[in-house]
Design an enzyme around this catalytic site. Structure first.
Site, PDB file in Angstrom:
ATOM      1  N   ASP A   1       0.816  -1.208   0.000  1.00 44.88           N
ATOM      2  CA  ASP A   1       0.000   0.000   0.000  1.00 44.88           C
ATOM      3  C   ASP A   1       0.856   1.266   0.000  1.00 44.88           C
ATOM      4  O   ASP A   1       2.019   1.259   0.412  1.00 44.88           O
ATOM      5  CB  ASP A   1      -0.922   0.017   1.215  1.00 44.88           C
ATOM      6  CG  ASP A   1      -0.150   0.001   2.533  1.00 44.88           C
ATOM      7  OD1 ASP A   1       0.824  -0.783   2.636  1.00 44.88           O
ATOM      8  OD2 ASP A   1      -0.501   0.761   3.454  1.00 44.88           O
ATOM      9  N   GLU A   2       0.267   2.341  -0.456  1.00 43.02           N
ATOM     10  CA  GLU A   2       0.785   3.705  -0.322  1.00 43.02           C
ATOM     11  C   GLU A   2       2.245   3.854  -0.764  1.00 43.02           C
ATOM     12  O   GLU A   2       3.032   4.562  -0.133  1.00 43.02           O
ATOM     13  CB  GLU A   2       0.614   4.196   1.121  1.00 43.02           C
ATOM     14  CG  GLU A   2      -0.847   4.291   1.541  1.00 43.02           C
ATOM     15  CD  GLU A   2      -1.035   4.729   2.972  1.00 43.02           C
ATOM     16  OE1 GLU A   2      -1.966   5.506   3.237  1.00 43.02           O
ATOM     17  OE2 GLU A   2      -0.271   4.271   3.850  1.00 43.02           O
TER      18      GLU A   2
END
Length: 677
Positions: free
Chosen positions: A372-373
């Site tokens: 993620d991210e």
């Protein structure tokens, strides 16, 4: 008639032992009475079972000589778990045996044909009559689910860690039950702020009773690294993997970008040895939980870059300061600024070894790689690294799990899980329909626990819901239809996420988790058509006293009419001395000033009393109030037997009562040993 109450400590002391030099008759044994000690007429079971039939018949009563009979392979584990719960509060021996029923047995039978058809993995049945209790399941985990249901059918005082003398009854009932989804999980962020092993065990215990069966440990992030990794025999780059814990095991969350302290204290530092990790797995397994470890890649990797000089190659982010071999520690809540280098061989050498070590330590089928991210990672580099990492996990014999950003990569066919938290649902659906992936649902607005649940809370996010994410948001959603254009069978389950930007230690973790984690537990267990928020909050209102009795911290959600319960402690007292008769009252979310109480004695005397507690609740402090104590100040001058009933009232709450019996005696001189006739 107004009488002065005595301090609770004095009440305990006087009831625990008579004055020196007197002999209390052997028949004067202490006991406790709660007029609502038996399970309520409408069982307050959470999660709500699939099918419950109550019978108009006498209840089961736990006997001092009850045995717990474990029949079948693996039945001993749930049997011992049940015995451990019941022994503390009943004081009974409750031996676990393989044969020989004795009076009022509790039978736990594990083996084929015991679970409801089609639900062999976790399904169970419970039948209760006056003679016995029987739990049937095909697997030990199914039997444990039955044990957790039975536990809730005893009164809340079964959760006490001291002996409560009362009739332990369970209503006559037949239950057939099984989960809607296989995965009912909770994620604990130990990377931003560490939870020592004993705190993890406490968090496991508080959730297992609601049939949570997955523990997702977020073991690495920008702020810290929490799992020991040994050096390999073949180590081409000469990486000292001990630096991961030696350096980044000593870092954690600190302040935000404005220099403000995150949380009530600095993030907790530390790490798990391999022995610690194995013990967490063992402990969780005995409570029906599979551990899912997460090493977040290729972003959220600042802690690894801070510890390992070899990872700080030209394509990695951020960059070391001039003259420094590694990037500095960053204890802020910033995200998306770190990344491994897709074009460096050392990246793949490092990740390959770490994943192999984690896989070797983890008996469960899953290995989570984050994903993620990764904002500073180019799309091409992200795909290159994630594809390599997911292939490695598959080669290790594990099913890879990742946050939904990784859904657009070449996931292993029919052997990957997408954990959705935010963003493009269609991409997740595509991964399901083209790559054969399954889905864990953790949508932030429905499962993210650090989001505020009440506007009175000074800490917590509001971005996920555009305001507070209350209990209703965690309950009122349908995992089966959340991702468009996929079949419900592709939904593995649901999972809460407890991130660690400001939460410190297990008590605060519980405060932000409960009761919303309980709502998610029912979302994952109970069929959609049988779920109703008003019904849930009614059943939940009985759970508050149970959590209080067991010492689990929780938030006193305002729209739940938490039930009050009263337990009287019977005893004896010498004539002429204050009775110090005492009651314990659970009243979640209330203060002493909110409560009014009166003792009604069997001789007609009414005695108003004040209720006290050792800890008042505090929303800013993040703790629920402890139980209250009421203590009588009456003194009897003549011997006799008396009954006293405490009635407690509070605005907006159902009243509660509890009775006790008091024996007043005339002191007799002790007869020295050997001198009596």
């Amino acid at each position: 008639m107004a009488l002065t109450a005595l301090p609770a400590a004095l009440a305990v002391a006087l009831l625990a032992s008579p004055a020196a030099g007197v002999q209390v008759p052997a028949s004067y044994t202490a006991m406790s009475v709660d007029t609502a000690a038996a399970a309520p007429a409408d069982l307050a079971l959470v999660p709500k079972p699939v099918a419950v039939e109550q019978h108009d018949a006498p209840p089961f009563t736990l006997h001092r000589n009850t045995r717990i009979v474990a029949i079948g392979d693996g039945a001993a584990v749930p049997a011992e778990y049940l015995a451990g719960v019941l022994r503390r509060s009943s004081g009974y021996d409750l031996p676990v045996v393989e044969e020989g029923w004795g009076p009022a047995p509790i039978i736990i039978e594990v083996g084929p044909g015991n679970a409801p058809d089609g639900h062999q993995a976790e399904g169970y049945t419970v039948s209760v009559d006056a003679e016995r209790i029987r739990i049937g399941a095909d697997t030990p985990n199914g039997a444990l689910n039955g044990v957790q249901t039975l536990r809730q059918m005893f009164s809340q005082w079964v959760e006490s860690d001291t002996v409560v003398e009362t009739e332990w009854t369970v209503p006559a009932v037949s239950i057939t039950d099984y989960p809607r989804f296989d995965h009912r999980g909770m994620m604990l962020d130990v990377a931003r702020s560490f939870y020592p092993m004993d705190e993890v065990k406490t968090y496991i215990d508080s959730a297992a009773q609601f049939k949570i069966n997955r523990l997702h440990l977020h073991l690495s992030d920008d702020q810290g690294w929490r799992i020991a990794i040994d050096n390999p025999a073949d180590n081409p780059s000469g990486i000292d993997y001990g630096l991961l814990t030696g350096v980044s095991g000593a870092t954690a969350m600190t302040h935000n970008s404005n220099g403000q302290l995150m949380g009530t204290e600095l993030g907790v530092t530390g790490y798990y040895t391999k022995a610690d990790y194995a013990e967490i797995i063992r402990y969780a397994g005995e409570r029906g939980m599979t551990v899912i470890p997460e090493i977040d890649l290729p972003g959220h990797t600042n802690a690894a870059l801070h510890a390992i000089p070899q990872l700080n190659t030209p394509g990695a982010w951020p960059k070391p300061q001039p003259g420094q071999p590694t990037v500095p520690h960053n204890g802020t809540p910033a995200v998306g600024y770190s990344s491994l280098d897709a074009n460096s061989a050392v990246t793949y050498e490092f990740v390959t070894h770490v994943l192999a070590e984690i896989a070797k330590m983890t008996p469960g089928p899953y290995l989570h790689i984050g994903g993620d991210e990764a904002h500073v990672t180019s799309r091409a580099d992200y795909v290159t690294m994630v594809n390599a990492f997911t292939r490695k996990v598959a080669a290790l014999g594990k099913t890879v799990v990742g946050w939904n950003e990784y859904a657009t990569t070449d996931l292993p066919q029919d052997n990957a899980v997408v954990q959705f938290w935010n963003g493009n649902r269609t991409a997740t659906a595509t991964a399901v329909n083209t790559r054969g992936a399954r889905v864990i649902l953790s949508p932030a607005g429905n499962t993210y626990l650090p989001q505020k649940q009440d506007p009175r809370q000074p800490q917590g996010g509001t971005w996920a819901c555009g305001g507070v994410c209350g209990l209703d948001r965690h309950y009122n959603w349908n995992p089966g239809t959340y991702i468009p254009n996929i079949d419900e069978s592709r939904v593995l389950g649901v999972e809460t996420a407890l991130w660690g930007e400001f939460i410190r230690h297990v008590e605060q973790a519980q405060y932000y988790s409960f009761p919303r984690l309980i709502a998610n537990a029912e979302v994952g267990w109970t069929p959609q058509a049988q779920r109703d928020f008003a019904d849930f909050t009614t059943r939940l209102s009985e759970v508050g006293g149970r959590l209080t009795a067991q010492g689990t911290n929780f938030f006193p959600t305002a729209n739940v009419a938490w039930r009050m319960r009263v337990l009287g402690t019977s005893g004896t007292v010498r004539a002429g001395e204050p009775t110090a008769a005492a009651w314990t009252i659970t009243a979640p979310g209330l203060a002493s000033a909110d409560l009014s109480a009166t003792i009604t004695w069997s001789d007609g005397v009414q005695e108003p009393v004040s209720l006290t507690t050792t800890r008042a609740g505090s929303i800013p402090g993040m703790w629920i109030n402890d139980a209250f104590t009421a203590t009588s100040g009456r003194t009897f001058t003549r011997p006799g037997s008396y009954t006293a009933t405490l009635s407690v009232q509070a605005p907006g709450r159902a009243p509660a009562q509890g009775s006790l019996k008091l024996t007043v005696y005339t002191a007799q001189p002790l007869v020295p040993a050997g001198n009596g006739a």
